[in-house]
Design an enzyme around this catalytic site. Structure first.
Site, PDB file in Angstrom:
ATOM      1  N   SER A   1      -2.711 -45.749  26.784  1.00 36.92           N
ATOM      2  CA  SER A   1      -1.540 -45.106  25.856  1.00 36.92           C
ATOM      3  C   SER A   1      -1.342 -46.188  24.348  1.00 36.92           C
ATOM      4  O   SER A   1      -2.147 -45.853  24.570  1.00 36.92           O
ATOM      5  CB  SER A   1       0.010 -45.747  26.588  1.00 36.92           C
ATOM      6  OG  SER A   1       0.573 -44.936  26.571  1.00 36.92           O
TER       7      SER A   1
ATOM      8  N   ASP B   1       0.048 -35.374  32.608  1.00 39.24           N
ATOM      9  CA  ASP B   1       0.280 -36.290  31.539  1.00 39.24           C
ATOM     10  C   ASP B   1       1.937 -35.482  31.168  1.00 39.24           C
ATOM     11  O   ASP B   1       1.879 -34.344  30.351  1.00 39.24           O
ATOM     12  CB  ASP B   1      -0.122 -36.847  30.644  1.00 39.24           C
ATOM     13  CG  ASP B   1      -0.036 -38.234  29.822  1.00 39.24           C
ATOM     14  OD1 ASP B   1       1.107 -38.452  29.660  1.00 39.24           O
ATOM     15  OD2 ASP B   1      -0.543 -39.124  29.475  1.00 39.24           O
TER      16      ASP B   1
ATOM     17  N   HIS C   1       0.037 -39.889  33.320  1.00 39.06           N
ATOM     18  CA  HIS C   1      -0.203 -40.904  32.509  1.00 39.06           C
ATOM     19  C   HIS C   1      -0.814 -41.648  32.304  1.00 39.06           C
ATOM     20  O   HIS C   1      -1.393 -42.637  31.868  1.00 39.06           O
ATOM     21  CB  HIS C   1       1.474 -40.571  31.407  1.00 39.06           C
ATOM     22  CG  HIS C   1       0.971 -41.664  30.201  1.00 39.06           C
ATOM     23  ND1 HIS C   1       0.252 -41.503  29.349  1.00 39.06           N
ATOM     24  CD2 HIS C   1       1.392 -43.194  29.711  1.00 39.06           C
ATOM     25  CE1 HIS C   1       0.618 -42.423  28.071  1.00 39.06           C
ATOM     26  NE2 HIS C   1       1.432 -43.506  28.971  1.00 39.06           N
TER      27      HIS C   1
END
Length: 324
Positions: free
Chosen positions: A104, A238, A266
């Protein structure tokens, strides 16, 4: 059904760099693997995969500044600042080169690290990474809006926070794709009870996101990855950063290895830790570490990426059949 997550905790060590205490886990032996967590998380997001990776690699999993057990000063929270901090941490630890793996927001830091310090980077692994397109969940965009810091302060008062955390965890157990990652969101939400953590997160988000979405991108420098092995791993479900950004990565860096994991959100490293560790190991095992050449880097910069136009991507591979 997601695999059982490994619950072991690892010893946290501390080092003070530039006057700020930084927390990290170091375990295993072999080539160095630097694991960079995402926004609002800390090194514990990697707990399910640390032991598997440490069987073959020296794993360094820090808490980024402003997160976890690291200090949360009024400081530089840009991706460039974070990359500098990671360079200094691995240098302090006596490590010259790393395969850097970022999740991320940590993916954005990983890309910046590879860009700023190609001579220190052997490979790049991006996990549901930022920096590959503008889209991002409205919840993150909201952090940049005026007054959000004060609203979050109210939402993290003890009674409100406990109810909110319990509700998020209950929703995460419904089995719905839309609520897949809410157990992780609950942990991030709970960490915001610390005013210093809220302030740090606000600075981090404002450096990379505005009300329209992500503002930091690798698109203009993706051609530099020609000289470095790169893998991209994403969860098909996600809801934070859309999985189509994996296609963006494949188009921007045609040599990248792209893997999409079914029944993962995610946090694919937590949803399917054994599969994830296997994918990382297979990527490292099957690629030669990058070697920095100033002359080659100069040629790439002078070409400016114009000699290698972006190719369209027809489909993204599915690795749902990967076995542990």
């Amino acid at each position: 059904m997601p695999e059982l997550q490994h619950q072991a905790r690892h010893e946290v060590e501390f080092v003070t760099l530039h006057g700020h205490r930084r927390a990290y886990v170091r375990t295993g032996s072999g080539p160095a693997l630097l694991l960079l967590h995402g926004l609002g998380c800390d090194h514990t997001t990697w707990e399910p995969v640390i032991d598997a990776l440490a069987r073959r690699y020296t794993v360094i999993a820090p808490d980024l500044l402003g997160h976890g057990l690291s200090d949360k000063p009024r400081a530089d929270y840009s991706v460039g600042g974070y990359a500098n901090g990671m360079r200094d941490l691995v240098t302090y630890l006596g490590i010259d080169k790393v395969t850097v793996l970022g999740h991320s927001f940590g993916g954005g830091v990983a890309m910046q690290f590879a860009y700023q310090f190609p001579e220190r980077t052997e490979r790049l692994v991006l996990v549901a990474s930022g920096g590959l397109g503008p889209e991002v969940t409205p919840a993150i965009r909201a952090i940049t809006t005026p007054g959000f810091h004060q609203v979050l302060g109210l939402l993290t008062l003890p009674g409100v926070r406990h109810v909110g955390r319990a509700g998020l965890r209950a929703l995460s157990r419904t089995g719905l794709r839309a609520t897949h990652d809410l157990d992780e969101v609950a942990e991030i939400y709970d960490s915001f009870k610390d005013p210093a953590a809220r302030a740090a997160i606000r600075h981090v988000v404002r450096a990379v996101v505005d009300w329209r979405g992500q503002i930091v991108t690798m698109a203009d420098r993706a051609y530099l990855t020609e000289a470095m092995p790169m893998a991209v791993i994403w969860g098909r479900d996600d809801r934070v950063i859309p999985v189509r950004h994996a296609s963006n990565a494949a188009a921007l860096a045609p040599g990248a290895r792209v893997e999409v994991i079914a029944d993962a959100g995610h946090f694919p490293h937590k949803d399917h830790p054994q599969r994830f560790a296997k994918l990382v190991h297979e990527f490292i095992r099957s690629t030669e570490p990058a070697t920095y050449s100033r002359a080659r880097f100069r040629r790439l910069l002078r070409a400016g990426g114009e000699a290698a136009p972006v190719r369209a991507v027809r489909s993204v591979p599915d690795v749902s059949d990967v076995t542990a």
